[in-house]
Design a protein around this motif. Structure first.
Motif, PDB file in Angstrom:
ATOM      1  N   PRO A  69       1.144 -39.032  18.981  1.00  0.00           N
ATOM      2  CA  PRO A  69       0.012 -38.508  17.982  1.00  0.00           C
ATOM      3  C   PRO A  69      -0.275 -39.394  16.898  1.00  0.00           C
ATOM      4  O   PRO A  69       0.546 -40.083  16.148  1.00  0.00           O
ATOM      5  CB  PRO A  69       0.385 -37.174  17.687  1.00  0.00           C
ATOM      6  CG  PRO A  69       1.379 -36.725  18.628  1.00  0.00           C
ATOM      7  CD  PRO A  69       2.357 -37.882  18.940  1.00  0.00           C
ATOM      8  N   GLY A  70      -1.411 -39.407  16.363  1.00  0.00           N
ATOM      9  CA  GLY A  70      -1.906 -40.281  15.138  1.00  0.00           C
ATOM     10  C   GLY A  70      -3.272 -40.038  14.891  1.00  0.00           C
ATOM     11  O   GLY A  70      -4.045 -39.246  15.347  1.00  0.00           O
ATOM     12  N   MET A  71      -3.949 -41.098  14.196  1.00  0.00           N
ATOM     13  CA  MET A  71      -5.270 -41.017  13.516  1.00  0.00           C
ATOM     14  C   MET A  71      -5.852 -42.459  13.822  1.00  0.00           C
ATOM     15  O   MET A  71      -5.352 -43.259  13.748  1.00  0.00           O
ATOM     16  CB  MET A  71      -5.430 -40.460  12.181  1.00  0.00           C
ATOM     17  CG  MET A  71      -6.624 -40.080  11.849  1.00  0.00           C
ATOM     18  SD  MET A  71      -7.132 -38.635  12.258  1.00  0.00           S
ATOM     19  CE  MET A  71      -6.039 -37.502  11.575  1.00  0.00           C
ATOM     20  N   ILE A  72      -7.128 -42.382  14.196  1.00  0.00           N
ATOM     21  CA  ILE A  72      -8.020 -43.529  14.275  1.00  0.00           C
ATOM     22  C   ILE A  72      -9.239 -43.449  13.540  1.00  0.00           C
ATOM     23  O   ILE A  72      -9.768 -42.376  13.143  1.00  0.00           O
ATOM     24  CB  ILE A  72      -8.433 -43.848  15.860  1.00  0.00           C
ATOM     25  CG1 ILE A  72      -7.276 -44.295  16.755  1.00  0.00           C
ATOM     26  CG2 ILE A  72      -9.646 -44.904  15.872  1.00  0.00           C
ATOM     27  CD1 ILE A  72      -7.468 -44.395  18.323  1.00  0.00           C
ATOM     28  N   VAL A  73      -9.493 -44.739  12.796  1.00  0.00           N
ATOM     29  CA  VAL A  73     -10.517 -44.547  11.756  1.00  0.00           C
ATOM     30  C   VAL A  73     -11.355 -45.870  12.107  1.00  0.00           C
ATOM     31  O   VAL A  73     -10.783 -46.759  12.534  1.00  0.00           O
ATOM     32  CB  VAL A  73     -10.318 -44.662  10.480  1.00  0.00           C
ATOM     33  CG1 VAL A  73      -9.717 -43.194  10.071  1.00  0.00           C
ATOM     34  CG2 VAL A  73      -9.458 -45.523   9.853  1.00  0.00           C
ATOM     35  N   SER A  74     -12.773 -45.839  11.885  1.00  0.00           N
ATOM     36  CA  SER A  74     -13.601 -46.875  12.043  1.00  0.00           C
ATOM     37  C   SER A  74     -13.063 -47.758  10.575  1.00  0.00           C
ATOM     38  O   SER A  74     -12.773 -47.437   9.693  1.00  0.00           O
ATOM     39  CB  SER A  74     -14.979 -46.721  11.841  1.00  0.00           C
ATOM     40  OG  SER A  74     -15.139 -45.998  10.823  1.00  0.00           O
ATOM     41  N   PRO A  75     -13.525 -49.173  10.772  1.00  0.00           N
ATOM     42  CA  PRO A  75     -12.905 -50.039   9.544  1.00  0.00           C
ATOM     43  C   PRO A  75     -13.901 -49.674   8.205  1.00  0.00           C
ATOM     44  O   PRO A  75     -14.813 -49.155   8.364  1.00  0.00           O
ATOM     45  CB  PRO A  75     -13.873 -51.397  10.170  1.00  0.00           C
ATOM     46  CG  PRO A  75     -13.786 -51.262  11.422  1.00  0.00           C
ATOM     47  CD  PRO A  75     -14.042 -49.973  12.072  1.00  0.00           C
ATOM     48  N   TYR A 128      10.831 -37.090  27.363  1.00  0.00           N
ATOM     49  CA  TYR A 128       9.681 -37.231  26.208  1.00  0.00           C
ATOM     50  C   TYR A 128      10.369 -37.913  24.994  1.00  0.00           C
ATOM     51  O   TYR A 128      11.552 -37.460  24.403  1.00  0.00           O
ATOM     52  CB  TYR A 128       9.113 -35.973  26.095  1.00  0.00           C
ATOM     53  CG  TYR A 128       8.475 -35.302  27.251  1.00  0.00           C
ATOM     54  CD1 TYR A 128       7.167 -35.516  27.422  1.00  0.00           C
ATOM     55  CD2 TYR A 128       9.246 -34.387  28.136  1.00  0.00           C
ATOM     56  CE1 TYR A 128       6.612 -35.038  28.686  1.00  0.00           C
ATOM     57  CE2 TYR A 128       8.701 -33.994  29.290  1.00  0.00           C
ATOM     58  CZ  TYR A 128       7.376 -34.268  29.350  1.00  0.00           C
ATOM     59  OH  TYR A 128       6.737 -33.774  30.657  1.00  0.00           O
ATOM     60  N   ALA A 129       9.162 -38.672  24.293  1.00  0.00           N
ATOM     61  CA  ALA A 129       9.609 -38.981  22.912  1.00  0.00           C
ATOM     62  C   ALA A 129       9.322 -38.126  21.873  1.00  0.00           C
ATOM     63  O   ALA A 129       8.155 -37.735  21.950  1.00  0.00           O
ATOM     64  CB  ALA A 129       9.262 -40.505  22.703  1.00  0.00           C
ATOM     65  N   THR A 130      10.125 -37.551  20.898  1.00  0.00           N
ATOM     66  CA  THR A 130       9.671 -36.582  20.147  1.00  0.00           C
ATOM     67  C   THR A 130       9.157 -37.417  18.810  1.00  0.00           C
ATOM     68  O   THR A 130       9.695 -38.159  18.224  1.00  0.00           O
ATOM     69  CB  THR A 130      10.796 -35.706  19.786  1.00  0.00           C
ATOM     70  OG1 THR A 130      11.218 -34.819  20.796  1.00  0.00           O
ATOM     71  CG2 THR A 130      10.393 -34.680  18.639  1.00  0.00           C
ATOM     72  N   GLY A 131       7.980 -37.036  18.445  1.00  0.00           N
ATOM     73  CA  GLY A 131       7.490 -37.672  17.051  1.00  0.00           C
ATOM     74  C   GLY A 131       7.415 -36.853  15.929  1.00  0.00           C
ATOM     75  O   GLY A 131       7.689 -35.664  16.041  1.00  0.00           O
ATOM     76  N   ARG A 132       6.827 -37.243  14.879  1.00  0.00           N
ATOM     77  CA  ARG A 132       6.529 -36.418  13.637  1.00  0.00           C
ATOM     78  C   ARG A 132       5.708 -35.130  13.581  1.00  0.00           C
ATOM     79  O   ARG A 132       6.063 -34.358  13.119  1.00  0.00           O
ATOM     80  CB  ARG A 132       6.033 -37.458  12.513  1.00  0.00           C
ATOM     81  CG  ARG A 132       6.948 -38.447  12.273  1.00  0.00           C
ATOM     82  CD  ARG A 132       8.288 -38.329  11.834  1.00  0.00           C
ATOM     83  NE  ARG A 132       9.456 -39.493  11.580  1.00  0.00           N
ATOM     84  CZ  ARG A 132      10.315 -39.512  11.085  1.00  0.00           C
ATOM     85  NH1 ARG A 132      11.153 -38.257  11.298  1.00  0.00           N
ATOM     86  NH2 ARG A 132      10.977 -40.611  10.993  1.00  0.00           N
ATOM     87  N   HIS A 134       8.356 -29.152  19.879  1.00  0.00           N
ATOM     88  CA  HIS A 134       9.349 -30.218  19.346  1.00  0.00           C
ATOM     89  C   HIS A 134       8.791 -31.023  18.456  1.00  0.00           C
ATOM     90  O   HIS A 134       7.599 -31.620  18.618  1.00  0.00           O
ATOM     91  CB  HIS A 134      10.065 -30.447  20.859  1.00  0.00           C
ATOM     92  CG  HIS A 134       9.371 -31.785  21.625  1.00  0.00           C
ATOM     93  ND1 HIS A 134       9.202 -32.920  21.265  1.00  0.00           N
ATOM     94  CD2 HIS A 134       8.412 -31.315  22.340  1.00  0.00           C
ATOM     95  CE1 HIS A 134       8.547 -33.407  22.227  1.00  0.00           C
ATOM     96  NE2 HIS A 134       7.900 -32.730  22.968  1.00  0.00           N
ATOM     97  N   SER A 135       9.498 -31.517  17.539  1.00  0.00           N
ATOM     98  CA  SER A 135       9.220 -32.666  16.749  1.00  0.00           C
ATOM     99  C   SER A 135      10.294 -33.046  15.946  1.00  0.00           C
ATOM    100  O   SER A 135      11.467 -32.717  16.042  1.00  0.00           O
ATOM    101  CB  SER A 135       8.153 -31.945  15.591  1.00  0.00           C
ATOM    102  OG  SER A 135       9.059 -31.032  14.715  1.00  0.00           O
TER     103      SER A 135
END
Length: 340
Positions: A113-119, A227-231, A332-333
């Motif tokens: 999971p994460g975040m995407i932003v425009s330039p 599964y890979a557990t992320g933050r 899970h995290s």
């Protein structure tokens, strides 16, 4: 005179107060001091120059201020006559420019999971830009995209600036949305498979603040998996049928350990009244050492667990007795070792 005020004296009933002109701030009730706007203003692709009571963004000789965004320098040469720049102008006109923003399309998220932003978000995105993001989940995951903020130039059919979202890994796949303009409320899409492809483009003029989007990978309810557990916490749920055993393998990044938070754990049928046995139970193992960490039975909700000594674990859920089923939901995290 002027009530001792440097600039403006404002009369009040039985008193007065001092105020300052735009670009100044009041100091010690009477003195006006110039504000350095450059400490707060961002000039994109240019330099902020502070002036007495004001400021401006300055561009180098190969850039000019955007006609509608005076905080952004775009590649180009001003029409102001300057004989010293004739050679540079001719050199510039021979260029084919390709904008290469370091955060434009290099945030491909593979199962994390994460975040995407425009330039340049939340500042205006640059003109004549194209960015592509590929979001990929595992075979039993779906990609979920939530637009938290969205403001692009609005024209009919989104033919100038747009964000196009494809339900797959290429532009030949079906597209889910072609978006422009302003979206006031959060907007959510989910892939039908394991990929989403995002393509953002802008034309030569009329830029806007752009967009910010959250990316998550939702699990398709299946019996087990790796599964890979992320933050960021992720959920898993499973409802068993008779005589089934499921196994999930979780691994945390280097330097972190796994946090488990059980939201629901219910056991129905003959396994509810039987003694705690391996036939009807939820078990947590160390994957490497194959040792039992914990076992939970019947309908008691397990506590929140920090698994501080193990970065790879296996969770096994069994409902093997006749007419016994399990209803399970847990998060899970991964958490840093210094917080454990």
């Amino acid at each position: 005179g002027n009530g001792g005020c440097d600039q403006n004296c404002v009369n009040l009933p039985g008193s007065y107060t001092c105020s300052c002109w735009t670009g100044y701030q009041l100091i010690n009730r009477t003195h006006c001091q110039d504000i350095n706007e450059c400490e707060q203003v961002q000039c994109i692709e240019g330099e902020c120059v502070n002036e007495i009571g004001s400021y401006h963004c300055a561009c180098d000789q190969y850039h000019m201020l955007h006609p509608r965004n005076r905080h952004f320098c775009i590649l180009g040469v001003s029409s102001i006559a300057d004989e010293n720049l004739t050679e540079e102008r001719n050199w510039f006109k021979s260029l084919t420019w390709s904008y290469n923003d370091p955060i434009c399309g290099d945030q491909d998220l593979n199962g994390e999971p994460g975040m995407i932003v425009s330039p340049h978000y939340p500042a205006y995105y640059p003109a004549d830009t194209e960015c592509t993001w590929l979001l990929s989940g595992s075979y039993d995951e779906r990609v979920q995209l939530t637009l938290l903020s969205f403001d692009l130039e609005r024209v009919r059919y989104c033919s100038f600036d747009s964000l196009r979202i494809y339900d797959g890994s290429s532009e030949s796949d079906r597209y889910l949305a072609n978006l422009c303009g302003r979206i006031k409320n959060s907007f959510r899409l989910q892939s039908s498979g394991t990929h989403l492809l995002l393509k953002f483009k802008s034309d030569m003029i009329n830029t806007r603040p752009g967009f910010r989007a959250a990316v998550d990978f939702t699990w398709v309810d299946k019996c087990g998996g790796k599964y890979a557990t992320g933050r960021q916490s992720r959920s898993m749920s499973w409802k068993s049928v008779d005589g089934v055993q499921c196994m999930w393998s979780l691994s945390a990044p280097e330097g972190s350990r796994i946090l488990l938070n059980f939201i629901k754990f219910k056991m129905f049928g003959s396994g509810w009244s039987s003694p705690c046995s391996v036939d009807d139970a939820l078990e947590i193992y160390d994957t490497t050492e194959r040792s039992l960490i914990a076992r939970y039975c019947r309908g008691f909700l397990p506590p929140k667990i920090y698994i501080a000594k193990h970065s790879k674990i296996t969770i096994v859920a069994r409902a093997l007795s006749d007419s016994t089923s399990v209803d399970l939901l847990f998060l899970h995290s991964a958490t840093s070792l210094k917080y454990v």
